[in-house]
Design a protein around this motif. Structure first.
Motif, short mmCIF file in Angstrom:
data_model
loop_
_atom_site.label_atom_id
_atom_site.label_comp_id
_atom_site.label_asym_id
_atom_site.label_seq_id
_atom_site.Cartn_x
_atom_site.Cartn_y
_atom_site.Cartn_z
N PHE A 74 0.84 -1.20 0.00
CA PHE A 74 0.00 0.00 0.00
C PHE A 74 0.87 1.25 0.00
CE2 PHE A 74 -2.39 3.30 2.29
CZ PHE A 74 -3.53 3.37 1.50
N GLU A 75 1.85 1.30 0.90
CA GLU A 75 2.71 2.47 1.02
C GLU A 75 3.56 2.68 -0.23
OE1 GLU A 75 4.74 1.53 4.64
OE2 GLU A 75 2.95 1.92 5.86
N ILE A 76 4.12 1.62 -0.76
CA ILE A 76 4.94 1.74 -1.97
C ILE A 76 4.09 2.18 -3.16
CG2 ILE A 76 6.27 0.41 -3.67
CD1 ILE A 76 7.31 -1.25 -1.21
N ALA A 77 2.91 1.61 -3.30
CA ALA A 77 2.04 2.00 -4.42
C ALA A 77 1.65 3.48 -4.31
CB ALA A 77 0.79 1.11 -4.45
N LEU A 78 1.33 3.94 -3.11
CA LEU A 78 1.00 5.37 -2.95
C LEU A 78 2.20 6.25 -3.29
CD1 LEU A 78 -1.21 5.60 0.26
CD2 LEU A 78 -1.91 5.76 -2.13
N PHE A 79 3.37 5.86 -2.82
CA PHE A 79 4.59 6.62 -3.12
C PHE A 79 4.82 6.70 -4.63
CE2 PHE A 79 9.16 6.57 -4.06
CZ PHE A 79 9.54 7.79 -3.49
N LEU A 80 4.69 5.57 -5.32
CA LEU A 80 4.91 5.55 -6.76
C LEU A 80 3.84 6.33 -7.51
CD1 LEU A 80 6.13 1.87 -7.23
CD2 LEU A 80 7.50 3.97 -7.35
N LEU A 81 2.61 6.31 -7.01
CA LEU A 81 1.55 7.11 -7.63
C LEU A 81 1.88 8.60 -7.54
CD1 LEU A 81 -1.75 5.36 -6.54
CD2 LEU A 81 -1.15 6.02 -8.87
N VAL A 82 2.26 9.05 -6.34
CA VAL A 82 2.57 10.46 -6.15
C VAL A 82 3.78 10.87 -6.99
CG1 VAL A 82 3.38 12.17 -4.45
CG2 VAL A 82 1.51 10.60 -3.87
N THR A 83 4.84 10.08 -6.93
CA THR A 83 6.03 10.43 -7.69
C THR A 83 5.79 10.30 -9.20
OG1 THR A 83 6.96 8.20 -7.46
CG2 THR A 83 7.65 9.87 -5.85
N GLY A 84 4.91 9.41 -9.59
CA GLY A 84 4.59 9.27 -11.01
C GLY A 84 3.95 10.52 -11.58
N PHE A 85 3.20 11.25 -10.76
CA PHE A 85 2.61 12.50 -11.22
C PHE A 85 3.62 13.65 -11.21
CE2 PHE A 85 -1.47 10.49 -9.97
CZ PHE A 85 -2.11 10.61 -11.20
N LEU A 86 4.62 13.56 -10.35
CA LEU A 86 5.60 14.64 -10.21
C LEU A 86 6.75 14.55 -11.20
CD1 LEU A 86 5.77 14.81 -6.32
CD2 LEU A 86 4.44 16.26 -7.87
N ILE A 87 7.08 13.35 -11.60
CA ILE A 87 8.20 13.15 -12.51
C ILE A 87 7.70 13.29 -13.94
CG2 ILE A 87 9.90 11.50 -13.38
CD1 ILE A 87 9.93 10.28 -10.55
N ASN A 88 8.34 14.16 -14.69
CA ASN A 88 7.94 14.38 -16.08
C ASN A 88 8.69 13.40 -16.97
OD1 ASN A 88 6.99 15.30 -18.49
ND2 ASN A 88 8.16 17.21 -18.46
N ARG A 89 8.06 12.27 -17.18
CA ARG A 89 8.65 11.30 -18.11
C ARG A 89 7.96 11.48 -19.44
NH1 ARG A 89 7.50 6.08 -15.12
NH2 ARG A 89 5.62 7.26 -14.91
N LYS A 90 8.71 11.32 -20.45
CA LYS A 90 8.15 11.53 -21.79
C LYS A 90 7.48 10.25 -22.27
CE LYS A 90 11.20 15.25 -22.58
NZ LYS A 90 12.52 15.52 -22.27
N GLU A 91 6.41 9.92 -21.60
CA GLU A 91 5.63 8.72 -21.94
C GLU A 91 4.33 9.16 -22.62
OE1 GLU A 91 6.39 5.61 -21.63
OE2 GLU A 91 8.12 5.73 -20.30
N SER A 92 3.80 8.29 -23.42
CA SER A 92 2.50 8.58 -24.02
C SER A 92 1.44 8.52 -22.93
CB SER A 92 2.20 7.56 -25.12
OG SER A 92 2.00 6.28 -24.55
N ARG A 93 0.35 9.20 -23.17
CA ARG A 93 -0.75 9.22 -22.19
C ARG A 93 -1.26 7.81 -21.87
NH1 ARG A 93 -1.23 13.81 -19.49
NH2 ARG A 93 -1.40 15.66 -20.78
N PRO A 94 -1.46 6.94 -22.86
CA PRO A 94 -1.96 5.60 -22.53
C PRO A 94 -1.00 4.82 -21.63
CG PRO A 94 -2.25 6.03 -24.87
CD PRO A 94 -1.44 7.16 -24.32
N VAL A 95 0.30 4.99 -21.83
CA VAL A 95 1.28 4.29 -20.99
C VAL A 95 1.23 4.84 -19.58
CG1 VAL A 95 3.75 3.87 -20.63
CG2 VAL A 95 2.78 3.64 -22.91
#
Length: 152
Positions: free
Chosen positions: A43-64
């Protein structure tokens, strides 16, 4: 995956092999304790990755990006529900039975409810594992370099 495939079955096998009268109860207590750590950690790791996933600007397509975020949300939801809902109800039922679950008649409504919750727990963990693997594969896959990145 290792816990589900190796640790839990090994704990039950070893304790049953010791021929203790309460081997299933002891094994269940060990599995429940370790599963709590796994669920809270997931739970904690998934929440951390969700938050950081929104903060990190990776050049991924929207579907990915969407697939990654949905997968991580599923991990967080399933591990949270498993720990704070299903496991909590299972513990309450065990307390109400006042005896090890495998010593309660299979037709007892508390035993039926306990077995159903156990089934839901296994399903929730399986779904969390699959979602976690999907998220991991998305995050770990090689990135293609665009022309503008190559020039930099």
């Amino acid at each position: 995956m290792f816990f589900s495939a190796a640790v839990a079955p090994a704990v039950f096998f070893v304790l049953r092999g010791a021929q203790l009268s309460n081997s299933n109860e002891l094994a269940g207590m060990i599995v429940q304790r370790v599963l709590g750590v796994i669920n809270r950690g997931g739970f904690e790791i998934a929440l951390f990755l969700l938050v950081t996933g929104f903060l990190i600007n990776r050049k991924e397509s929207r579907p990915v990006q969407f697939a990654e975020m949905i997968s991580l949300a599923i991990v967080a939801i399933m591990t949270g529900v498993s720990h704070w809902v299903i496991s909590a109800r299972m513990l309450a039922l065990k307390a109400a039975m006042q005896a090890p679950a495998d010593q309660i008649a299979a037709s007892d409504p508390r035993r039926i409810a306990f077995d159903a919750l156990h089934h839901y727990s296994v399903m929730a963990m399986g779904l969390a594992i699959v979602a976690g693997l999907v998220a991991f594969l998305i995050m770990a896959r090689p990135r293609s370099i665009t022309e503008s990145e190559a020039r930099e």
